[in-house]
Design a protein around this motif. Structure first.
Motif, short mmCIF file in Angstrom:
data_model
loop_
_atom_site.label_atom_id
_atom_site.label_comp_id
_atom_site.label_asym_id
_atom_site.label_seq_id
_atom_site.Cartn_x
_atom_site.Cartn_y
_atom_site.Cartn_z
N VAL A 164 -8.58 -5.20 8.97
CA VAL A 164 -8.04 -4.32 9.86
C VAL A 164 -7.54 -5.10 10.93
N ARG B 221 -10.17 -8.70 2.92
CA ARG B 221 -9.24 -7.60 3.68
C ARG B 221 -9.65 -7.51 4.97
N LEU C 149 -13.27 -1.12 2.95
CA LEU C 149 -12.17 -1.51 4.22
C LEU C 149 -11.98 -0.06 4.92
N GLU C 150 -12.02 1.21 4.07
CA GLU C 150 -11.91 2.34 4.42
C GLU C 150 -12.80 3.18 5.41
N VAL C 151 -13.91 2.42 5.43
CA VAL C 151 -15.34 2.99 5.99
C VAL C 151 -15.16 2.91 7.55
N GLU C 152 -15.35 3.86 8.29
CA GLU C 152 -15.15 3.89 9.85
C GLU C 152 -16.21 2.62 10.35
N ASN D 37 -10.52 -2.26 -1.12
CA ASN D 37 -10.08 -1.34 -0.09
C ASN D 37 -11.03 -0.27 0.09
N ARG D 38 -11.90 0.11 -0.59
CA ARG D 38 -12.65 1.12 -0.81
C ARG D 38 -13.69 0.91 0.69
N GLY E 60 1.14 -1.25 0.04
CA GLY E 60 0.08 0.11 -0.10
C GLY E 60 0.96 1.19 0.03
N GLN F 27 2.76 1.33 3.69
CA GLN F 27 1.48 2.01 4.70
C GLN F 27 1.15 0.44 5.38
N TYR F 28 1.06 -0.60 4.74
CA TYR F 28 0.39 -1.71 5.35
C TYR F 28 1.56 -2.21 6.82
N TYR G 47 -18.87 1.56 -5.82
CA TYR G 47 -19.41 2.43 -4.69
C TYR G 47 -21.21 2.29 -4.69
#
Length: 322
Positions: free
Chosen positions: A274, A272, A249-252, A246-247, A162, A165-166, A210
């Motif tokens: 966290v 994926r 996974l990025e949601v709170e 990953n889109r 990433g 970043q990972y 999306y």
């Protein structure tokens, strides 16, 4: 446990080689394969690169990307074949007979789930990228590193972490990247090609992703479903779709994410998680594998049924009883 030195010995003895990338090739398998190709050519070996799949457009800037052969174009016989970043034999796809055709079959990989299916294996499960292992192999073989090799290796290290970043991004990864940068690898150009330039077909599929994004298990799991028609309508390849999961996974509040893609050979599940949650154990349940926080599998069932199976496994993993 086989030693790295044994693997290197087999590589040194090879004269005519086929390097094989996994199906739906990504930056790590392509980068490692092409860097090793350049190194082996420098050693005077005859080398072909083979893949059951097309190199994504954003990786075609890498030296040797146009040298890839389809499995039925392989120019054997080979005395040695090498599976690069291929965590399981099934991911060789139609290249599996090419891999098996040689008397010496080797593996280089960084997936913890790899069963070591080669005659000699250089596997370090849980490492950040296969390109780091390729970097170490090239250094150990005494081949002078070139900017072209370094660009291939930096690409795989970047895409599999990433862009560093990972969690799996190790100190060794950053040290290798520093050496490659000092060599003259153009990070600015590489970053622009890999991350800041999107083909229209991927933009259109991202819009659909999306629209399809929804949440299960009280918002703990993000889900994207893509049909075969979605890929046909947008012209987006499966390789270009990598990373869309990953889109979700990025949601709170999301702990796990799954993207279910309908393909001719089944439903590809991109999984994926966290930290500290994991998904490689879920992938293994369905005959797949991968890393702790990034894994995948293919299920042979209708899309809705396949997704229901994965969601059931995720609910069990999360202890969800809603």
């Amino acid at each position: 446990m086989q030693r790295f030195e044994d693997w290197l010995c087999k590589v040194r003895k090879a004269e005519r080689m086929a390097l094989i990338s996994h199906v739906s090739p990504d930056g790590d398998t392509v980068g490692a394969t092409l860097a090793l190709r350049l190194a082996f050519l420098a050693l005077g070996k005859a080398v072909d690169v083979v893949c059951d799949g097309d190199v994504p457009g954003n990786l075609r800037f890498l030296t040797g990307a146009d040298a890839y052969l389809k499995p039925d174009q392989a120019k054997g016989p080979y005395d040695t074949t090498l599976a690069v970043d291929v965590s399981d034999r099934s991911l060789l796809g139609r290249s599996e007979p090419v891999f098996d055709s040689a008397p010496m079959r080797l593996v280089i990989d960084h997936h913890a789930t790899n069963p070591a299916y080669g005659d000699a294996n250089f596997i370090r499960g849980g490492e950040s990228a296969c390109c780091l292992l390729a970097f170490e192999a090239i250094e150990a073989l005494g081949v002078p590193m070139t900017v072209e090799m370094g660009t291939c290796l930096m690409t795989g290290m970047s895409t599999d972490t990433g862009h560093f970043q990972y969690p799996a991004t190790s100190a060794a990864t950053l040290a290798a990247a520093a050496k490659l940068r000092a060599l003259g690898v153009d990070i600015s150009y590489m970053t622009r090609v890999l991350y800041r330039t999107q083909p229209m077909e991927k933009v259109n599929l991202t819009r659909i992703a999306y629209q399809r994004l929804h949440f299960e298990l009280d918002g703990q799991v993000g889900v994207i479903e893509l049909t075969h028609e979605d890929f046909e309508e947008t012209g987006c390849t499966f390789g270009q779709a990598d990373g869309l999961v990953n889109r979700a996974l990025e949601v709170e509040g999301v702990r796990l994410a799954v993207m279910a893609s309908e393909r001719e050979d089944g439903i590809k599940m991109s999984l994926r998680a966290v930290e500290p949650d994991t998904v490689n154990d879920i992938a293994v349940l369905f005959g797949g594998g991968g890393h702790a926080q990034a894994a995948g599998c293919t299920i042979h069932a209708p899309l809705k049924d396949a997704l229901a199976q994965v969601l059931d496994a995720m609910a069990h993993k999360l202890g969800y009883h809603g």
